[in-house]
Design a protein around this motif. Structure first.
Motif, PDB file in Angstrom:
ATOM      1  N   ARG A  35       0.833  -1.205   0.000  1.00 42.10           N
ATOM      2  CA  ARG A  35       0.000   0.000   0.000  1.00 42.10           C
ATOM      3  C   ARG A  35       0.872   1.261   0.000  1.00 42.10           C
ATOM      4  NH1 ARG A  35      -2.562  -2.836   4.071  1.00 42.10           N
ATOM      5  NH2 ARG A  35      -4.418  -3.911   3.352  1.00 42.10           N
ATOM      6  N   GLY A  38       2.313   1.985  -3.251  1.00 44.12           N
ATOM      7  CA  GLY A  38       1.212   2.451  -4.088  1.00 44.12           C
ATOM      8  C   GLY A  38       0.911   3.919  -3.835  1.00 44.12           C
ATOM      9  N   GLU A  39       0.994   4.325  -2.566  1.00 44.64           N
ATOM     10  CA  GLU A  39       0.748   5.728  -2.211  1.00 44.64           C
ATOM     11  C   GLU A  39       1.817   6.645  -2.792  1.00 44.64           C
ATOM     12  OE1 GLU A  39       0.362   5.867   2.045  1.00 44.64           O
ATOM     13  OE2 GLU A  39      -1.447   4.631   1.995  1.00 44.64           O
ATOM     14  N   ARG A  41       3.095   6.130  -5.554  1.00 42.42           N
ATOM     15  CA  ARG A  41       2.853   5.962  -6.993  1.00 42.42           C
ATOM     16  C   ARG A  41       4.003   5.254  -7.717  1.00 42.42           C
ATOM     17  NH1 ARG A  41      -0.240  11.008  -6.578  1.00 42.42           N
ATOM     18  NH2 ARG A  41      -2.399  10.442  -7.005  1.00 42.42           N
ATOM     19  N   ILE A  43       4.064   1.984  -7.980  1.00 42.55           N
ATOM     20  CA  ILE A  43       3.240   1.070  -8.784  1.00 42.55           C
ATOM     21  C   ILE A  43       1.779   1.388  -8.514  1.00 42.55           C
ATOM     22  CG2 ILE A  43       4.918  -0.815  -8.903  1.00 42.55           C
ATOM     23  CD1 ILE A  43       3.455  -2.204  -6.649  1.00 42.55           C
ATOM     24  N   THR A  44       0.974   1.184  -9.514  1.00 45.53           N
ATOM     25  CA  THR A  44      -0.464   1.366  -9.373  1.00 45.53           C
ATOM     26  C   THR A  44      -1.133   0.059  -9.766  1.00 45.53           C
ATOM     27  OG1 THR A  44      -0.244   3.693  -9.958  1.00 45.53           O
ATOM     28  CG2 THR A  44      -2.458   2.752 -10.072  1.00 45.53           C
ATOM     29  N   ARG A  47      -7.370  -2.927 -10.412  1.00 44.78           N
ATOM     30  CA  ARG A  47      -8.404  -3.356  -9.466  1.00 44.78           C
ATOM     31  C   ARG A  47      -9.300  -4.392 -10.129  1.00 44.78           C
ATOM     32  NH1 ARG A  47      -8.507  -1.040  -4.131  1.00 44.78           N
ATOM     33  NH2 ARG A  47      -7.029   0.679  -4.217  1.00 44.78           N
ATOM     34  N   ARG A  53      -6.985  -5.123  -5.124  1.00 51.15           N
ATOM     35  CA  ARG A  53      -5.753  -4.832  -5.856  1.00 51.15           C
ATOM     36  C   ARG A  53      -5.215  -6.109  -6.503  1.00 51.15           C
ATOM     37  NH1 ARG A  53      -5.591  -1.843  -1.144  1.00 51.15           N
ATOM     38  NH2 ARG A  53      -5.091   0.362  -1.375  1.00 51.15           N
ATOM     39  N   TYR A  55      -1.748  -7.388  -8.887  1.00 46.80           N
ATOM     40  CA  TYR A  55      -0.392  -7.021  -9.280  1.00 46.80           C
ATOM     41  C   TYR A  55       0.119  -7.913 -10.409  1.00 46.80           C
ATOM     42  CZ  TYR A  55      -0.477  -4.491  -4.891  1.00 46.80           C
ATOM     43  OH  TYR A  55      -0.817  -3.626  -3.875  1.00 46.80           O
ATOM     44  N   GLN A  59       5.208  -5.500 -11.818  1.00 50.66           N
ATOM     45  CA  GLN A  59       5.031  -4.721 -10.597  1.00 50.66           C
ATOM     46  C   GLN A  59       5.674  -5.408  -9.395  1.00 50.66           C
ATOM     47  OE1 GLN A  59       0.749  -4.394 -10.880  1.00 50.66           O
ATOM     48  NE2 GLN A  59       0.902  -2.201 -11.345  1.00 50.66           N
ATOM     49  N   CYS A  80      11.688   4.497  -3.658  1.00 54.01           N
ATOM     50  CA  CYS A  80      10.769   4.528  -4.799  1.00 54.01           C
ATOM     51  C   CYS A  80      11.328   5.401  -5.912  1.00 54.01           C
ATOM     52  CB  CYS A  80       9.384   4.996  -4.351  1.00 54.01           C
ATOM     53  SG  CYS A  80       8.538   3.787  -3.300  1.00 54.01           S
TER      54      CYS A  80
END
Length: 103
Positions: A35, A38-39, A41, A43-44, A47, A53, A55, A59, A80
């Motif tokens: 998470r 992801g926050e 960014r 990896i996104t 869904r 989520r 992957y 990713q 990141c």
């Protein structure tokens, strides 16, 4: 869709085949870490229709590299950014090599 189509998707590095729980397990990390990246960014995840989520293998490789840096003491935001820059460099080198082959 045929069985062959389903199996070919498993070969696709960008196919979102892994749930968050399975991804965390494979990377020996927590869902919270996934998470967090992801926050930032890095990896996104895609869904599922139910909002979960998912992957891809690509990713997961990116997440594993960031985990490696964080485990080495790099703050998550910096890790990141390093991974993003490494990925951009790899892509630029690939494009350059391709260009050199065609000229």
């Amino acid at each position: 869709m045929t069985a062959d189509d389903s199996f070919s998707r498993l070969e696709d590095d960008d196919y979102p085949a892994y749930t968050m729980g399975r991804a965390a397990e494979m990377l020996n990390t927590t869902q919270g870490f996934l998470r967090a990246i992801g926050e930032t960014r890095l990896i996104t995840p895609l869904r599922s229709p139910g909002g979960h989520r998912r992957y891809s293998r690509y990713q997961l490789r990116i997440a594993a590299r960031s985990r490696e840096l964080v485990d080495g003491g790099t703050p998550i935001e910096a890790a990141c950014r390093v991974v993003i820059l490494e990925d951009q460099l790899e892509e630029a080198q690939r494009i350059n090599a391709e260009h050199q082959r065609t000229t």
